[in-house]
Design a protein around this motif. Structure first.
Motif, PDB file in Angstrom:
ATOM      1  N   GLU A 176      33.716  36.756  38.750  1.00 55.31           N
ATOM      2  CA  GLU A 176      34.531  36.333  39.870  1.00 55.31           C
ATOM      3  C   GLU A 176      35.948  36.077  39.375  1.00 55.31           C
ATOM      4  OE1 GLU A 176      33.627  36.319  42.916  1.00 55.31           O
ATOM      5  OE2 GLU A 176      31.464  36.558  42.703  1.00 55.31           O
ATOM      6  N   PRO A 177      36.960  36.518  40.131  1.00 54.75           N
ATOM      7  CA  PRO A 177      38.338  36.347  39.680  1.00 54.75           C
ATOM      8  C   PRO A 177      38.896  34.950  39.881  1.00 54.75           C
ATOM      9  CG  PRO A 177      38.301  37.483  41.790  1.00 54.75           C
ATOM     10  CD  PRO A 177      36.863  37.340  41.357  1.00 54.75           C
ATOM     11  N   GLY A 178      38.244  34.138  40.751  1.00 52.77           N
ATOM     12  CA  GLY A 178      38.754  32.815  41.061  1.00 52.77           C
ATOM     13  C   GLY A 178      38.195  31.726  40.167  1.00 52.77           C
ATOM     14  N   PRO A 179      38.401  30.454  40.555  1.00 50.71           N
ATOM     15  CA  PRO A 179      37.952  29.324  39.729  1.00 50.71           C
ATOM     16  C   PRO A 179      36.456  29.329  39.449  1.00 50.71           C
ATOM     17  CG  PRO A 179      39.459  28.586  41.439  1.00 50.71           C
ATOM     18  CD  PRO A 179      39.153  30.020  41.749  1.00 50.71           C
ATOM     19  N   GLU A 180      35.664  29.890  40.397  1.00 53.84           N
ATOM     20  CA  GLU A 180      34.217  29.933  40.183  1.00 53.84           C
ATOM     21  C   GLU A 180      33.849  30.805  38.989  1.00 53.84           C
ATOM     22  OE1 GLU A 180      35.172  32.924  43.520  1.00 53.84           O
ATOM     23  OE2 GLU A 180      35.958  31.054  42.690  1.00 53.84           O
ATOM     24  N   GLY A 181      34.762  31.662  38.564  1.00 55.51           N
ATOM     25  CA  GLY A 181      34.520  32.522  37.416  1.00 55.51           C
ATOM     26  C   GLY A 181      34.777  31.846  36.084  1.00 55.51           C
ATOM     27  N   LEU A 182      35.046  30.539  36.102  1.00 60.95           N
ATOM     28  CA  LEU A 182      35.352  29.808  34.877  1.00 60.95           C
ATOM     29  C   LEU A 182      34.225  28.868  34.462  1.00 60.95           C
ATOM     30  CD1 LEU A 182      39.079  28.952  35.669  1.00 60.95           C
ATOM     31  CD2 LEU A 182      38.218  30.779  34.199  1.00 60.95           C
ATOM     32  N   THR A 183      33.097  28.939  35.149  1.00 61.79           N
ATOM     33  CA  THR A 183      31.974  28.066  34.857  1.00 61.79           C
ATOM     34  C   THR A 183      30.848  28.844  34.190  1.00 61.79           C
ATOM     35  OG1 THR A 183      32.483  26.682  36.779  1.00 61.79           O
ATOM     36  CG2 THR A 183      30.264  26.492  35.842  1.00 61.79           C
ATOM     37  N   SER A 236      41.545  38.745  36.426  1.00 64.24           N
ATOM     38  CA  SER A 236      42.581  38.224  37.308  1.00 64.24           C
ATOM     39  C   SER A 236      43.603  37.463  36.477  1.00 64.24           C
ATOM     40  CB  SER A 236      41.966  37.280  38.348  1.00 64.24           C
ATOM     41  OG  SER A 236      41.448  36.111  37.714  1.00 64.24           O
ATOM     42  N   PRO A 237      44.805  37.230  37.030  1.00 63.15           N
ATOM     43  CA  PRO A 237      45.777  36.421  36.295  1.00 63.15           C
ATOM     44  C   PRO A 237      45.241  35.025  35.964  1.00 63.15           C
ATOM     45  CG  PRO A 237      46.851  37.609  38.076  1.00 63.15           C
ATOM     46  CD  PRO A 237      45.373  37.830  38.249  1.00 63.15           C
ATOM     47  N   ILE A 287      41.066  32.694  29.432  1.00 61.24           N
ATOM     48  CA  ILE A 287      40.006  33.213  28.569  1.00 61.24           C
ATOM     49  C   ILE A 287      40.208  34.712  28.358  1.00 61.24           C
ATOM     50  CG2 ILE A 287      38.273  31.481  29.163  1.00 61.24           C
ATOM     51  CD1 ILE A 287      37.123  33.471  31.183  1.00 61.24           C
ATOM     52  N   PRO A 288      39.797  35.235  27.218  1.00 58.62           N
ATOM     53  CA  PRO A 288      39.968  36.675  26.982  1.00 58.62           C
ATOM     54  C   PRO A 288      39.011  37.496  27.840  1.00 58.62           C
ATOM     55  CG  PRO A 288      38.736  35.685  25.188  1.00 58.62           C
ATOM     56  CD  PRO A 288      39.187  34.552  26.059  1.00 58.62           C
ATOM     57  N   GLY A 289      39.486  38.638  28.297  1.00 53.69           N
ATOM     58  CA  GLY A 289      38.654  39.535  29.086  1.00 53.69           C
ATOM     59  C   GLY A 289      38.261  40.791  28.337  1.00 53.69           C
ATOM     60  N   THR A 290      38.999  41.103  27.288  1.00 55.21           N
ATOM     61  CA  THR A 290      38.796  42.349  26.544  1.00 55.21           C
ATOM     62  C   THR A 290      38.813  42.074  25.049  1.00 55.21           C
ATOM     63  OG1 THR A 290      39.843  43.712  28.265  1.00 55.21           O
ATOM     64  CG2 THR A 290      39.807  44.618  26.038  1.00 55.21           C
TER      65      THR A 290
END
Length: 306
Positions: free
Chosen positions: A212-219, A282-283, A289-292
């Motif tokens: 998920e690109p939003g805050p929910e993607g940080l958990t 997402s920005p 966090i790293p994506g790649t």
């Protein structure tokens, strides 16, 4: 080929004989080499048109982009200085529509673009211009560049030993294979001693987080150490898409076991200019966090390695 968040935000159409409107079921289960290859060939053939429509503008026709963060080989020089590419034989593994190979050709390199998907390679022909004469020096539609295109499985490269000076892959093949060590050994086999091998994949830590690109993607929602493959199945339980997880340590051990010397691991930071969302990239997430992960390696030069 840059994947779209591991494909996990795409709904792949089912294979022939299934309901084309049915959403595939997402599960975590084991999937072997043959099943993974068959499923992913079909997925990319079915979704190549949508993929190129959605991401073609970002990828460009003759641009070498390593990842959704937008790291460009023209600036990164992970393959070395652009001037040093001239005359070098370069294999692109999982080339998709061969945008990276087209950029390499514009630098004077001699690339070969390999992909599992027939439909993706048809897009390579479309972009390059079906009537383009061989041996041209330009890049882009109708520019005169006709690239060698090879449809093959990266687990069995159809080239002689030591055929290439370099090899590269932007999200191609390795995220989708059950046996990455087999692919790495094949790449090493077709490289000359000392040849450079650079590839990018989803950063392994992303497997513990939602796509998920939003805050929910940080958990964190799962274990980073769970290597169980991600599989999308049709209503009959047949895999229509498969992706495999390797930890950062797994990747390093695979490279060493295959006979490569690891030179660098690049984790691109999210640039200020990039405002797009690409699946779970997402920005917001990219600045935290790293994506790649990009692995820069070279053939260790030893003889007699598998």
């Amino acid at each position: 080929m840059i994947q779209d968040d591991g494909g996990r935000n795409f709904a792949a159409a089912g294979p022939a004989g299934t309901d084309p409107g049915a959403e595939p079921a997402a599960v975590r289960r084991q999937a072997g080499g043959a099943e993974s290859s068959r499923a992913n060939r079909g997925w990319w053939d079915r979704n190549a048109d949508e993929y190129q429509d959605d991401h073609g503008a970002f990828l460009g026709d003759a641009r070498f982009v390593w990842c959704p963060e937008g790291l460009d080989e023209a600036e990164a020089r992970l393959l070395g200085p652009a001037a040093g590419l001239r005359g070098r034989r370069v294999l692109e593994v999982g080339a998709g529509a061969a945008q990276c190979s087209r950029w390499l050709a514009a630098q004077g390199a001699l690339p070969v673009a390999l992909d599992l998907s027939h439909r993706q390679l048809l897009h390579a022909l479309r972009i390059g211009g079906a009537d383009a004469p061989a041996g041209g020096g330009g890049a882009g539609p109708g520019s005169g560049t006709r690239l060698p295109l090879v449809e093959a499985d990266a687990r069995a490269l159809p080239f002689a030993d030591g055929s290439f000076d370099m090899a590269c892959s932007a999200y191609g093949a390795l995220p989708f294979v059950a046996d990455p060590l087999r692919v790495l050994r094949e790449v090493r086999r077709v490289l000359r001693p000392g040849g450079r091998w650079v590839f990018s994949v989803t950063h392994p830590m992303r497997w513990a987080l939602p796509d998920e690109p939003g805050p929910e993607g940080l958990t964190v929602i799962g274990s980073y150490f769970d290597r169980t493959p991600y599989v999308e199945e049709d209503e009959r339980g047949r895999a229509v898409y498969v992706e495999h997880h390797r930890t950062l340590g797994d990747r390093v051990r695979d490279l060493v076991a295959a006979g490569f010397r690891l030179l660098d691991v690049v984790e691109p930071e999210w640039p200020e200019w990039n405002s797009q969302e690409w699946g779970g990239w997402s920005p917001l997430r990219g600045r935290l966090i790293p994506g790649t992960a990009i692995f820069v390696c070279e053939h260790d030069g030893a003889a007699g390695r598998p």
